[in-house]
Every structure is written in structure tokens, then in C-alpha cells.
Design a protein around this motif. Structure first.
Motif, mmCIF file in Angstrom:
data_model
loop_
_atom_site.group_PDB
_atom_site.id
_atom_site.type_symbol
_atom_site.label_atom_id
_atom_site.label_comp_id
_atom_site.label_asym_id
_atom_site.label_seq_id
_atom_site.Cartn_x
_atom_site.Cartn_y
_atom_site.Cartn_z
ATOM 1 N N VAL A 71 14.332 22.026 26.367
ATOM 2 C CA VAL A 71 13.910 20.702 25.907
ATOM 3 C C VAL A 71 12.645 20.814 25.066
ATOM 4 C CG1 VAL A 71 13.028 18.467 26.658
ATOM 5 C CG2 VAL A 71 15.017 19.454 27.782
ATOM 6 N N THR A 72 11.682 21.596 25.536
ATOM 7 C CA THR A 72 10.423 21.741 24.798
ATOM 8 C C THR A 72 10.641 22.444 23.473
ATOM 9 O OG1 THR A 72 9.261 21.881 26.915
ATOM 10 C CG2 THR A 72 8.070 22.583 24.960
ATOM 11 N N ASP A 73 11.406 23.545 23.479
ATOM 12 C CA ASP A 73 11.654 24.273 22.233
ATOM 13 C C ASP A 73 12.348 23.394 21.205
ATOM 14 O OD1 ASP A 73 10.490 26.483 23.309
ATOM 15 O OD2 ASP A 73 12.352 27.550 23.736
ATOM 16 N N LEU A 74 13.338 22.626 21.640
ATOM 17 C CA LEU A 74 14.064 21.759 20.714
ATOM 18 C C LEU A 74 13.156 20.678 20.155
ATOM 19 C CD1 LEU A 74 16.881 21.294 19.524
ATOM 20 C CD2 LEU A 74 17.330 19.703 21.388
ATOM 21 N N LEU A 75 12.335 20.099 21.017
ATOM 22 C CA LEU A 75 11.450 19.026 20.576
ATOM 23 C C LEU A 75 10.402 19.549 19.599
ATOM 24 C CD1 LEU A 75 10.956 16.021 21.006
ATOM 25 C CD2 LEU A 75 9.367 16.608 22.843
ATOM 26 N N LEU A 76 9.796 20.679 19.906
ATOM 27 C CA LEU A 76 8.776 21.227 19.023
ATOM 28 C C LEU A 76 9.385 21.745 17.730
ATOM 29 C CD1 LEU A 76 6.420 23.091 21.512
ATOM 30 C CD2 LEU A 76 6.255 20.780 20.607
ATOM 31 N N PHE A 77 10.628 22.243 17.795
ATOM 32 C CA PHE A 77 11.290 22.675 16.563
ATOM 33 C C PHE A 77 11.493 21.504 15.612
ATOM 34 C CE2 PHE A 77 15.385 22.981 14.319
ATOM 35 C CZ PHE A 77 15.096 24.023 13.464
ATOM 36 N N PHE A 78 11.972 20.401 16.148
ATOM 37 C CA PHE A 78 12.153 19.227 15.299
ATOM 38 C C PHE A 78 10.810 18.680 14.834
ATOM 39 C CE2 PHE A 78 16.456 19.200 17.045
ATOM 40 C CZ PHE A 78 17.188 18.809 15.942
ATOM 41 N N GLY A 79 9.774 18.846 15.647
ATOM 42 C CA GLY A 79 8.447 18.433 15.214
ATOM 43 C C GLY A 79 7.961 19.250 14.034
ATOM 44 N N LYS A 80 8.118 20.560 14.103
ATOM 45 C CA LYS A 80 7.744 21.419 12.970
ATOM 46 C C LYS A 80 8.560 21.067 11.738
ATOM 47 C CE LYS A 80 6.387 25.557 15.601
ATOM 48 N NZ LYS A 80 6.693 26.987 15.833
ATOM 49 N N LEU A 81 9.866 20.875 11.968
ATOM 50 C CA LEU A 81 10.744 20.534 10.848
ATOM 51 C C LEU A 81 10.317 19.224 10.204
ATOM 52 C CD1 LEU A 81 13.318 21.594 9.442
ATOM 53 C CD2 LEU A 81 14.631 20.115 10.950
ATOM 54 N N LEU A 82 9.931 18.259 11.016
ATOM 55 C CA LEU A 82 9.495 16.968 10.500
ATOM 56 C C LEU A 82 8.235 17.113 9.663
ATOM 57 C CD1 LEU A 82 9.717 13.842 10.494
ATOM 58 C CD2 LEU A 82 8.332 13.859 12.582
ATOM 59 N N VAL A 83 7.259 17.869 10.161
ATOM 60 C CA VAL A 83 5.992 18.031 9.446
ATOM 61 C C VAL A 83 6.205 18.770 8.125
ATOM 62 C CG1 VAL A 83 3.716 19.099 9.534
ATOM 63 C CG2 VAL A 83 4.623 17.938 11.550
ATOM 64 N N VAL A 84 6.875 19.919 8.198
ATOM 65 C CA VAL A 84 7.049 20.744 7.001
ATOM 66 C C VAL A 84 7.925 20.041 5.969
ATOM 67 C CG1 VAL A 84 7.926 22.942 6.136
ATOM 68 C CG2 VAL A 84 6.690 22.870 8.302
ATOM 69 N N ALA A 85 9.039 19.464 6.428
ATOM 70 C CA ALA A 85 9.938 18.789 5.488
ATOM 71 C C ALA A 85 9.274 17.563 4.876
ATOM 72 C CB ALA A 85 11.229 18.387 6.199
ATOM 73 N N GLY A 86 8.563 16.782 5.687
ATOM 74 C CA GLY A 86 7.911 15.594 5.156
ATOM 75 C C GLY A 86 6.855 15.920 4.134
ATOM 76 N N VAL A 87 5.976 16.857 4.446
ATOM 77 C CA VAL A 87 4.924 17.235 3.501
ATOM 78 C C VAL A 87 5.533 17.922 2.280
ATOM 79 C CG1 VAL A 87 2.839 18.626 3.204
ATOM 80 C CG2 VAL A 87 3.216 17.407 5.343
ATOM 81 N N GLY A 88 6.588 18.735 2.482
ATOM 82 C CA GLY A 88 7.239 19.398 1.361
ATOM 83 C C GLY A 88 7.867 18.417 0.385
ATOM 84 N N VAL A 89 8.554 17.410 0.907
ATOM 85 C CA VAL A 89 9.160 16.393 0.033
ATOM 86 C C VAL A 89 8.082 15.610 -0.704
ATOM 87 C CG1 VAL A 89 10.513 14.260 0.033
ATOM 88 C CG2 VAL A 89 11.272 16.213 1.394
ATOM 89 N N LEU A 90 7.019 15.253 0.002
ATOM 90 C CA LEU A 90 5.926 14.523 -0.632
ATOM 91 C C LEU A 90 5.282 15.343 -1.748
ATOM 92 C CD1 LEU A 90 4.119 11.991 -0.629
ATOM 93 C CD2 LEU A 90 2.655 13.160 1.039
ATOM 94 N N SER A 91 5.039 16.641 -1.489
ATOM 95 C CA SER A 91 4.442 17.486 -2.521
ATOM 96 C C SER A 91 5.394 17.678 -3.701
ATOM 97 C CB SER A 91 4.063 18.847 -1.928
ATOM 98 O OG SER A 91 5.212 19.525 -1.449
ATOM 99 N N PHE A 92 6.714 17.730 -3.438
ATOM 100 C CA PHE A 92 7.667 17.869 -4.540
ATOM 101 C C PHE A 92 7.617 16.656 -5.457
ATOM 102 C CE2 PHE A 92 11.909 16.729 -6.127
ATOM 103 C CZ PHE A 92 12.139 17.797 -6.974
ATOM 104 N N PHE A 93 7.633 15.463 -4.884
ATOM 105 C CA PHE A 93 7.600 14.259 -5.714
ATOM 106 C C PHE A 93 6.272 14.127 -6.457
ATOM 107 C CE2 PHE A 93 11.146 12.926 -2.997
ATOM 108 C CZ PHE A 93 11.988 12.375 -3.948
#
Length: 723
Positions: free
Chosen positions: A607-629
């Protein structure tokens, strides 16, 4: 009688911890642990320092950082200051020598005169037939000739200068690659047609282009390295404030995500669980739909038989029926697991929320990854510098080399006679006019030079041990701080002052040996993996299918072993931080405690690994999309002086922001993961120490108490003094 029956299954993994009224968190009275390993680790560190000093005394990284001319001087420094580029007089000799003499001498360089120049030639030029009747100063460029030649005062003719390679007799557009003037592949197709009539050059323009491209294409790779590097540097120079802003956003988002888990963890966990079940349900429906379609078409596997085209198997009903059965079984297992383990999932959610609360009371813990990062940078920098100095230890060895070794007088001296490039003259070998003094290798004579390979191995072993020790020190420090939070009966009043610094000093004061012991075990496994990878790389061409399968299985087993040791070490460091015992006892106690609660361990870990994985994915993907635009110009800020049109490669700032965001998120989330693991072990200890009696106070949170009240555990609903 019932109590004994309950304890019987646990006897296989040790007896549960007993109640101790004097226990109030991490032990303050403790002694040094694993002293022998501590002494060994200190001895290795002292030896590592000695190896670094010897490498610094005997090594010279200029051999790698700067190119050498034919006289042995470095380009760009000393007498050649201001001339950082190395020019090859006859680049065609470099090309043909690759196949002619590559196997004759180890480390053979280009057998032509080499001079240091300020700028690489950028135009086509050659000594025509009519130029042999002119003065040398009217034909050659002084900056491209050997420094000892003065074109205005020399008595040599143009032919003599060409024969002795004192000046280049032709040049082509070149580009600086690692300080060496290599042909610019993009401009070679524009070779003048008159080159075909110049003696010494290939008979046709296509031959010239083919020779140069085949010999230097792998090095140049079709692009100007320095020009691209300069453009990338310009992009960073103009966009660095916005890159820092993107990294700051990643830091803030990571911090907010971890703090909000205190309130949103239940929602996020159940959303993830429902999402997994929903994806499985869709997979079942899709497989059934495909199966029904191909069944109506009577597409059966008996019609196609065996084929190597696996796409064909996706067009028969049996394949989709197999997928349907597999996904249905997996979906049923997941659903039943969630139903039967729902209480333990609630415990995992409560521990995640409690971890967020603990971090909010000790915000300084989120900054500790910076200390670990700095220490790791020091380790990597020291390892890299030591390896570089060791690789360049010993003076360079030069030998007389001739391109045309079949000429009379060349066969006896080619590669067998030592020479001094600063005093070498080809006139000393009249029977071999193509003789040159070429660098071969570094001197491997002497005790220090003969043991360079062993010293490089020592460098790698010490580096891995130091890196693993730094990581272990960080885990033990954080574990001690978070354990002091859990065992504080009244939070936050009973939390000690400066828990992080106190835990750090305690780990260095008492447990360097235990941390080094755990790091050493992990280092040995990593070394075996490195050796196995080396063997696989060297024998890949001679391997058959059976050998590849065995090596693959061995690498897989070692990878699993490394993961298990990391897991065991992590929990052992938590026990060390709490009880102050040696590594073996701590590892045993942690393993036994986890095995007595193996179901809870598996649930919490996943449960913890899955939650933290999605947390990392959310942070990296969100900032990456913002920086791309932003960097691509799709987002324009009012009053912003930055324009994406000024960037040469707008993807470089994006990659930098994404990579930096991942490092930041990983640093924050690693602290959170350590907090969850520490509180979990403390929670399990708390359950065993306090068996439900009102006289034995629990240290867990009210949320955990409520969850356990609904299960079979008898936990008091109210404990006096709890927050």
C-alpha cells in the motif's frame, strides 16, 4: 490456556517483546557496537585516503584532459597556452592507420605530425603543383605549422616542408571534438573538384570523402560537439531562473502532498484500489468481447498452427480465452484479498496518516536528504578523481612508428624503438621517412604501476562501502528521530528537543561499526553482481542459449538477494536506533518481529509503495507538463521577459526540470517511507509489549486504537494522558 495457544504459533519466530515499564523510546544508555567492524572500516578509510594521496603524487590527469602534440607538450597550457586544439597534419594517415596497424600496437595514435593550434581550419585548402615553385611563406599558414619552423626565415623548400610534415599540405573543414580537430562531416560533400588532381590525395573526391567519413564518422557522429555544448550552455544561462522556479514548485508540491496525506490518505488508497479493480473489470470485459468476436468468425488456433509471428496469435479465440481466465482469476484473488485484509489496509492507512503527522512535528527531517546528497557527492567525486589519477599514473611511453612499415628500414624500428617526442627528428631514420614518435601507453613499470589494477579494485570496493555507509547513516538517523516521536506518550510535549541532530550524533557516537557491518554485507553482494556483469560482457560473443539462461538466472537471484538485504538492513537500522544493540541481534529481532506480523508487513509495504509511487508520478508528471508548456512557449506570463524563441533547444531545460523534480521528490518521499517503516516497527513492538491491559499504556495514536478495537485485539478505548 487460550493465551498459550495464541503464543504457540509465534514460537517459531521468537517470543513477543515483554512489557518494560522503564522503556520510553530510544535507549539513552548504550555502548559502542560491532567495534571490530568499526576498526576495519576506519582502516579501509585510512587506506582509501592513502591510495588517493599516492594517486595524486603519481598521476597526472592532464594526460586525459588535454591532447598532446608531437613534441609531447599539452595543448592549451604551458608553452601552448592559447592553442587548445590539436591539428593532425595528414588526417588521411589517421584514417588508413586504423586498419593497417590497429592490431600491431596497443594504444596506437595517429601516425602523423600533430601541432597545437588556436582554431581548427574551417575551409578546404591544398598545396597545388604550382605552389612548389613559390616561397613557403606564400603557401603555408604559420599558425598551422610546427612551432620550430619560421616560414619567413627558413631555407627549406615547399617540397621539403611537405615531405617532413612541418606544415599540412592540405586541410578540410574541421570541428573541435574533445580538443581535437576532426573533419566536419556535414561539409565534406563540398570538396573542391581540383583535389582529385593534387598528388598525395585520393584519385577522386568520393574516395576522399569515403576515407574521412569511415575513419572519423564514429567520433564526430555528424554534429559539432562544441557548438552544441555552447548552445546548451546559452540555454541554461538564459533560463536558469525559470529552472530554479520549476524545481521550487516541485519541492512545494512534494511537501504539500506528504502533508496532505494526513487527510487524504484514505481517499487516495481506496481510489487506487478501486482503480485497480476497475482496470481488471475492463480487462475481463475486453477479453470476453475479443473472444466472442473471434468465436463468431471461427478463428481457431488449429487453423494457424505454430508460427513465429506472435501477432497472429492475437487473432484467435483461444488466446483471448486464456487472457480472460488469467485476468478473472487475478481479479478474484485481489478482490478476496481486499475483503479479508480490509482491517490491515485500514491500519496501513492510519500509519500513513500518523507518518504525515510525525513529519509535521519534525520538518527538519525533510532537509536531511540534502546532507546525504552532499556526502554522496563527496564520495563520488573522490572516487572519480582517484580513478582518474590512478589511470594516468606513470610517465607516457613513446615509440617510433611508421605508417608504411614495408619500406626498407621501417620494419626494424616500427614499434620497437623508444623515442623522445621533444627531441625526435625523422632524419635519424633515413631509411624510414614516414617515421614518427607516437604515444603508446603509460609506463607500467615499478611497484606502484604494477599494482594499478588492484588499486582500482580497492577504489571501487571502498567507494561502494562508503556510499552504502552514508545511506545507512541517513536511515539510522531518521529512524531514531521518528522512533522518539512514536514513543513520546504525550505528543508533542514529550518529543525531545532536536530529535534529528540527537539521533545523528548518537549514530556516529555508538553505531558506526554496526552501520559499516550492514553496509559491508550489501557491498559484497554488489561486488558479486558487478563481477557477474563483467563476465557476461566479456563472454557474450561465445555464449550459447544455455549459458545465457544460467547467467540470467544468477543475475536475477543476486538482484533479489540485494533487495532482501536492503530490506533487512533498513529494519535492522531501525532496531539499532531504538535499542542500541549490534547489527546481528538487531537484524534478527527485526526479522522475527516482521515474520510474526508477516501479513501486516506485506499489506503495509504494498500500500505504501503504491501510494508513494503515484505521488512521485504526480509530482514529476505535473511539473514536467508545466515546464513543457512554459519552455515551448504555450504559456505566456504577463510581463515575462523570457521568450521560448531565445532557446536553441527548449527540451534541455525541460529535461533538467523533470530530472531535478524526480530527485527532489525521491528525497522527500524517502524520508516519508523511512517514517512509515519506523512507526510500523514501533507499532508492532507496542502491540506486543502492551497486551491490552489497562495498566500498560499504549503509545499508538487514537486512530490506530479505534481500528484495533474493531478487530480481535483487545485495546483500551481510552488511555489516560494520550493526545
Amino acid at each position: 490456556m487460550g493465551k498459550k495457544q495464541e503464543e504457540t504459533p509465534d514460537s517459531e519466530y521468537g517470543e513477543p517483546a515483554q512489557f518494560d515499564p522503564s522503556f520510553k523510546g530510544p535507549m539513552k544508555k548504550r555502548g559502542c557496537t560491532d567495534i571490530i567492524c568499526c576498526i576495519l572500516f576506519m582502516a579501509v578509510i585510512l587506506g582509501y585516503i592513502a591510495v588517493g594521496i599516492l594517486a595524486w603524487l603519481f598521476g597526472d590527469p592532464r594526460h586525459v584532459l588535454y591532447p598532446r602534440n608531437s613534441t609531447g607538450w599539452f595543448c592549451g597550457i604551458g608553452p601552448n597556452e592559447g592553442r587548445p586544439n590539436l591539428l593532425y597534419m595528414d588526417i588521411l594517415k589517421c584514417v588508413t592507420s586504423i586498419n593497417v596497424m590497429a592490431t600491431a600496437l596497443n594504444g596506437l595514435q595517429c601516425p602523423t605530425t600533430q601541432v597545437c593550434v588556436e582554431n581548427c581550419p574551417t575551409e578546404f585548402w591544398a598545396v597545388g603543383v604550382q605552389a612548389y615553385f613559390q616561397k613557403p611563406a606564400e603557401v603555408f599558414n604559420q599558425s598551422l605549422c610546427v612551432p620550430s619552423l619560421d616560414l619567413a626565415k627558413t631555407d627549406l623548400s615547399v617540397k621539403d616542408i611537405v615531405d617532413k610534415e612541418l606544415c599540412p599540405f592540405f586541410s578540410a573543414p574541421t570541428t573541435s571534438v574533445l580538443g581535437r580537430c576532426l573533419p566536419d562531416i556535414l561539409k565534406l560533400d563540398k570538396i573542391p573538384s581540383e583535389f582529385a588532381n593534387i598528388p598525395g590525395l585520393p584519385s577522386s573526391v568520393s574516395d576522399t570523402v569515403g576515407l574521412i567519413k569511415n575513419g572519423t564518422g564514429d567520433i564526430v557522429n555528424g554534429f559539432n560537439a562544441r557548438e552544441i555544448g555552447t548552445r546548451i550552455f546559452e540555454d541554461f544561462a538564459s533560463s536558469w531562473p525559470w529552472i530554479l522556479l520549476g524545481l521550487l514548485i516541485a519541492m512545494v508540491v512534494s511537501l504539500l502532498f506528504l502533508l496532505l496525506l494526513r487527510f487524504t490518505a484514505p481517499i487516495m488508497v481506496w481510489v487506487l484500489i478501486i482503480g485497480v479493480l476497475g482496470a481488471g473489470a475492463y480487462g475481463i470485459w475486453h477479453c470476453y468481447w475479443e473472444y466472442d468476436n473471434y468465436k463468431q468468425q471461427s478463428a481457431s488456433i488449429t487453423d494457424i498452427g505454430f508460427t513465429t509471428n506472435f501477432k497472429v496469435y492475437l487473432q484467435v479465440q483461444e488466446t483471448w480465452l486464456a487472457f480472460l481466465i488469467i485476468i478473472s482469476v487475478a481479479e478474484a484473488i485481489i478482490l478476496l484479498t481486499i475483503i479479508f485484509l480490509r482491517t490491515r489496509i485500514l491500519i496501513a492507512i492510519a500509519l500513513i496518516q500518523e507518518s504525515s503527522k510525525a513529519i509535521s512535528h519534525m520538518m527538519s527531517s525533510l532537509l536531511y536528504p540534502l546532507i546525504t546528497f552532499v556526502l554522496l557527492v563527496v564520495c563520488v567525486a573522490y572516487w572519480g578523481a582517484t580513478a582518474l589519477y590512478l589511470a594516468t599514473s606513470g610517465g607516457p611511453i613513446y615509440k617510433v612508428v611508421a605508417l608504411n612499415s614495408t619500406m626498407d628500414g621501417c620494419g626494424t624500428v616500427n614499434g620497437t624503438v623508444d623515442c623522445d617526442p621533444q627531441n625526435f627528428t625523422s632524419s635519424d631514420y633515413p631509411g624510414c621517412p614516414s617515421a614518427s614518435c607516437i604515444f603508446i601507453k603509460y609506463n607500467d613499470e615499478g611497484f606502484f604501476q604494477r599494482n594499478l589494477f588492484n588499486l582500482q579494485i580497492y577504489n571501487v570496493v571502498a567507494f561502494l562501502w562508503c556510499v552504502n555507509f552514508v545511506i545507512a547513516l541517513g536511515q539510522c538517523t531518521l529512524a531514531g528521530a521518528f522512533a522518539s516521536y512514536y514513543w513520546a506518550f504525550t505528543k508533542p510535549d514529550d518529543i525531545p528537543m532536536f530529535p534529528l541532530s540527537t539521533s545523528f550524533i548518537r549514530a556516529l557516537r555508538y553505531h558506526v561499526g554496526s552501520l559499516a557491518f550492514g553496509a559491508l554485507i550489501l557491498t559484497l553482494v554488489q561486488l558479486v553482481r558487478i563481477i557477474l556483469e563483467y563476465i557476461d560482457h566479456k563472454t557474450r560473443a561465445a555464449q550459447n542459449a544455455c549459458a545465457r539462461f544460467i547467467l540470467c538466472c544468477m543475475k536475477c537471484c543476486l538482484w533479489c538477494l540485494e533487495k532482501f538485504i536492503k530490506f533487512l538492513n533498513r529494519n535492522a537500522y531501525i532496531m539499532i536506533a531504538i535499542y542500541g544493540k549490534n547489527f546481528c541481534v538487531s537484524a534478527k529481532n527485526a526479522f522475527m518481529l516482521l515474520m510474526r506480523n508477516v501479513v501486516r508487513v506485506v499489506v503495509l509495504d504494498k500500500v505504501t509503495d503504491l501510494l508513494l509511487f503515484f505521488g512521485k508520478l504526480l509530482v514529476v508528471a505535473g511539473v514536467g507538463v508545466l515546464s513543457f508548456f512554459f519552455f515551448s512557449g504555450r504559456i505566456l506570463l504577463p510581463g515575462n521577459t523570457f521568450h521560448s524563441e531565445t532557446l536553441n533547444y527548449y527540451w534541455m531545460p525541460i529535461i533538467t526540470v523533470v530530472f531535478g523534480s524526480y530527485l527532489i521528490a525521491h528525497g522527500f518521499f524517502s524520508v516519508y517511507n523511512m517514517c512509515v517503516d519506523t512507526l510500523f516497527l514501533c507499532f508492532l513492538e507496542d502491540l506486543e509489549r502492551n497486551d491490552g491491559s489497562l495498566q500498560k499504556p499504549y503509545y499508538m495514536s487514537k486512530n490506530l486504537m479505534k481500528i484495533l478495537n474493531k478487530s480481535n485485539k483487545k485495546v483500551p478505548k481510552k488511555v489516560k494522558g494520550k493526545d
